[in-house]
Design a protein around this motif. Structure first.
Motif, PDB file in Angstrom:
ATOM      1  N   GLY A 227      42.441  -5.772  16.500  1.00  0.00           N
ATOM      2  CA  GLY A 227      42.753  -6.960  15.689  1.00  0.00           C
ATOM      3  C   GLY A 227      42.630  -8.233  16.520  1.00  0.00           C
ATOM      4  O   GLY A 227      42.070  -9.246  16.073  1.00  0.00           O
ATOM      5  N   ARG A 228      43.191  -8.180  17.748  1.00  0.00           N
ATOM      6  CA  ARG A 228      43.102  -9.333  18.645  1.00  0.00           C
ATOM      7  C   ARG A 228      41.651  -9.635  18.995  1.00  0.00           C
ATOM      8  O   ARG A 228      41.220 -10.794  18.974  1.00  0.00           O
ATOM      9  CB  ARG A 228      43.913  -9.049  19.915  1.00  0.00           C
ATOM     10  CG  ARG A 228      44.334 -10.268  20.633  1.00  0.00           C
ATOM     11  CD  ARG A 228      45.268  -9.969  21.796  1.00  0.00           C
ATOM     12  NE  ARG A 228      45.770  -8.597  21.758  1.00  0.00           N
ATOM     13  CZ  ARG A 228      46.249  -7.921  22.791  1.00  0.00           C
ATOM     14  NH1 ARG A 228      46.294  -8.482  23.967  1.00  0.00           N
ATOM     15  NH2 ARG A 228      46.679  -6.700  22.680  1.00  0.00           N
ATOM     16  N   ALA A 229      40.870  -8.589  19.286  1.00  0.00           N
ATOM     17  CA  ALA A 229      39.457  -8.772  19.617  1.00  0.00           C
ATOM     18  C   ALA A 229      38.690  -9.327  18.409  1.00  0.00           C
ATOM     19  O   ALA A 229      37.839 -10.209  18.555  1.00  0.00           O
ATOM     20  CB  ALA A 229      38.838  -7.457  20.085  1.00  0.00           C
TER      21      ALA A 229
ATOM     22  N   ARG B  26      39.983 -11.137  15.934  1.00  0.00           N
ATOM     23  CA  ARG B  26      40.376 -12.543  15.770  1.00  0.00           C
ATOM     24  C   ARG B  26      39.663 -13.437  16.778  1.00  0.00           C
ATOM     25  O   ARG B  26      39.200 -14.527  16.442  1.00  0.00           O
ATOM     26  CB  ARG B  26      41.891 -12.692  15.883  1.00  0.00           C
ATOM     27  CG  ARG B  26      42.654 -12.277  14.653  1.00  0.00           C
ATOM     28  CD  ARG B  26      44.113 -12.687  14.730  1.00  0.00           C
ATOM     29  NE  ARG B  26      44.811 -12.154  15.906  1.00  0.00           N
ATOM     30  CZ  ARG B  26      45.413 -10.966  15.979  1.00  0.00           C
ATOM     31  NH1 ARG B  26      45.413 -10.173  14.916  1.00  0.00           N
ATOM     32  NH2 ARG B  26      46.010 -10.580  17.062  1.00  0.00           N
ATOM     33  N   ASP B  27      39.573 -12.976  18.026  1.00  0.00           N
ATOM     34  CA  ASP B  27      38.871 -13.749  19.051  1.00  0.00           C
ATOM     35  C   ASP B  27      37.395 -13.922  18.683  1.00  0.00           C
ATOM     36  O   ASP B  27      36.831 -15.017  18.802  1.00  0.00           O
ATOM     37  CB  ASP B  27      39.000 -13.070  20.424  1.00  0.00           C
ATOM     38  CG  ASP B  27      40.416 -13.145  20.993  1.00  0.00           C
ATOM     39  OD1 ASP B  27      41.227 -13.948  20.454  1.00  0.00           O
ATOM     40  OD2 ASP B  27      40.705 -12.404  21.956  1.00  0.00           O
ATOM     41  N   LYS B  28      36.766 -12.839  18.230  1.00  0.00           N
ATOM     42  CA  LYS B  28      35.343 -12.911  17.850  1.00  0.00           C
ATOM     43  C   LYS B  28      35.158 -13.793  16.621  1.00  0.00           C
ATOM     44  O   LYS B  28      34.206 -14.561  16.537  1.00  0.00           O
ATOM     45  CB  LYS B  28      34.770 -11.507  17.586  1.00  0.00           C
ATOM     46  CG  LYS B  28      34.563 -10.702  18.836  1.00  0.00           C
ATOM     47  CD  LYS B  28      33.526 -11.384  19.716  1.00  0.00           C
ATOM     48  CE  LYS B  28      33.363 -10.622  21.016  1.00  0.00           C
ATOM     49  NZ  LYS B  28      32.486 -11.310  21.951  1.00  0.00           N
ATOM     50  N   GLU B  29      36.083 -13.683  15.639  1.00  0.00           N
ATOM     51  CA  GLU B  29      35.996 -14.530  14.465  1.00  0.00           C
ATOM     52  C   GLU B  29      36.131 -16.002  14.849  1.00  0.00           C
ATOM     53  O   GLU B  29      35.436 -16.865  14.307  1.00  0.00           O
ATOM     54  CB  GLU B  29      37.059 -14.128  13.432  1.00  0.00           C
ATOM     55  CG  GLU B  29      36.748 -12.853  12.694  1.00  0.00           C
ATOM     56  CD  GLU B  29      37.871 -12.420  11.765  1.00  0.00           C
ATOM     57  OE1 GLU B  29      38.937 -13.081  11.742  1.00  0.00           O
ATOM     58  OE2 GLU B  29      37.689 -11.407  11.065  1.00  0.00           O
TER      59      GLU B  29
ATOM     60  N   GLN C  92      45.003  -0.666  17.207  1.00  0.00           N
ATOM     61  CA  GLN C  92      44.837  -1.604  16.102  1.00  0.00           C
ATOM     62  C   GLN C  92      45.167  -3.033  16.544  1.00  0.00           C
ATOM     63  O   GLN C  92      44.491  -3.983  16.155  1.00  0.00           O
ATOM     64  CB  GLN C  92      45.714  -1.196  14.918  1.00  0.00           C
ATOM     65  CG  GLN C  92      45.153  -0.050  14.117  1.00  0.00           C
ATOM     66  CD  GLN C  92      46.065   0.324  12.943  1.00  0.00           C
ATOM     67  OE1 GLN C  92      47.172  -0.189  12.808  1.00  0.00           O
ATOM     68  NE2 GLN C  92      45.589   1.253  12.120  1.00  0.00           N
ATOM     69  N   LYS C  93      46.220  -3.185  17.325  1.00  0.00           N
ATOM     70  CA  LYS C  93      46.575  -4.510  17.832  1.00  0.00           C
ATOM     71  C   LYS C  93      45.448  -5.077  18.681  1.00  0.00           C
ATOM     72  O   LYS C  93      45.065  -6.231  18.547  1.00  0.00           O
ATOM     73  CB  LYS C  93      47.871  -4.459  18.650  1.00  0.00           C
ATOM     74  CG  LYS C  93      49.111  -4.360  17.832  1.00  0.00           C
ATOM     75  CD  LYS C  93      50.338  -4.375  18.737  1.00  0.00           C
ATOM     76  CE  LYS C  93      51.617  -4.206  17.949  1.00  0.00           C
ATOM     77  NZ  LYS C  93      52.787  -4.194  18.817  1.00  0.00           N
ATOM     78  N   ARG C  94      44.929  -4.234  19.603  1.00  0.00           N
ATOM     79  CA  ARG C  94      43.849  -4.693  20.472  1.00  0.00           C
ATOM     80  C   ARG C  94      42.585  -4.998  19.680  1.00  0.00           C
ATOM     81  O   ARG C  94      41.931  -6.007  19.913  1.00  0.00           O
ATOM     82  CB  ARG C  94      43.560  -3.667  21.544  1.00  0.00           C
ATOM     83  CG  ARG C  94      44.608  -3.644  22.591  1.00  0.00           C
ATOM     84  CD  ARG C  94      44.124  -2.968  23.817  1.00  0.00           C
ATOM     85  NE  ARG C  94      45.128  -3.133  24.844  1.00  0.00           N
ATOM     86  CZ  ARG C  94      44.889  -3.019  26.107  1.00  0.00           C
ATOM     87  NH1 ARG C  94      43.683  -2.719  26.510  1.00  0.00           N
ATOM     88  NH2 ARG C  94      45.831  -3.186  26.971  1.00  0.00           N
TER      89      ARG C  94
END
Length: 191
Positions: A42-44, A46-49, A38-40
């Motif tokens: 979520g991070r991905a 956020r990066d894509k957003e 979930q962290k990974r």
């Protein structure tokens, strides 16, 4: 150990070749794996957003630039139309001024609009130069016509040409009455 200064750590080797490396294997529970994933994710996300938002901002900027370019084009067209209208107004003003100048020069001939269109420009200086050139031409032409008329053949009496005399021939006439008549007939020789 030199690599520790660069931020990396190598395995530490012992001097004892008989010693075994014990690696501990860490086991994760399903819950821990889910949290890591979930962290990974979520991070991905956020990066894509962030990338999407950056792309949308850039697209809006490009769209705005296109709008600005459209506005610049419309402004350019409006300026051209204004310049054309001003040029037309200047031509009308110059036409009126040229007609006034020609009348002041004493030229009474009716001047055609096509001649005026050759004389009149958008700039006062060049219009004035063209007007002066036209007046000079017309004056020269009128002078040529005057010279041609005055140069014509000697008028004839009863169809026979009159003999022209020189000043010496007239002064050589002894009869006073005939001499005075010859002087009157050729008065331009005595002026």
């Amino acid at each position: 150990m030199d690599n520790e200064q660069n931020g990396t750590v190598d395995e530490v080797k012992t001097d004892n070749p008989g010693a075994e490396n014990h690696e501990e294997t860490k086991t994760f529970t399903q819950e821990e794996v889910d949290k890591i994933v979930q962290k990974r994710v979520g991070r991905a996300l956020r990066d894509k957003e962030a990338e999407i938002e950056k792309a949308q901002t850039e697209a809006a900027k490009l769209a705005k630039m296109n709008t600005e370019q459209k506005q610049a084009y419309a402004l350019e067209q409006a300026q051209k139309a204004r310049e054309e209208a001003e040029a037309k107004l200047h031509r009308y003003e110059m036409k009126s001024e040229v007609q006034k100048q020609i009348a002041e020069k004493g030229i009474t001939t009716q001047i055609l609009d096509t001649i005026l269109s050759m004389v009149i420009t958008n700039k006062a200086e060049s219009t004035e130069e063209n007007c002066q050139s036209m007046v000079d031409f017309l004056n020269s032409y009128a002078e040529d016509i005057r010279t041609g008329v005055l140069k014509g053949s000697t008028p004839t009496k009863t169809g026979a040409p009159v003999k022209t005399m020189t000043k010496q021939e007239i002064m050589a006439i002894t009869n006073d009455v005939e001499r005075q008549k010859a002087i009157a007939d050729n008065i331009d020789l005595f002026r």
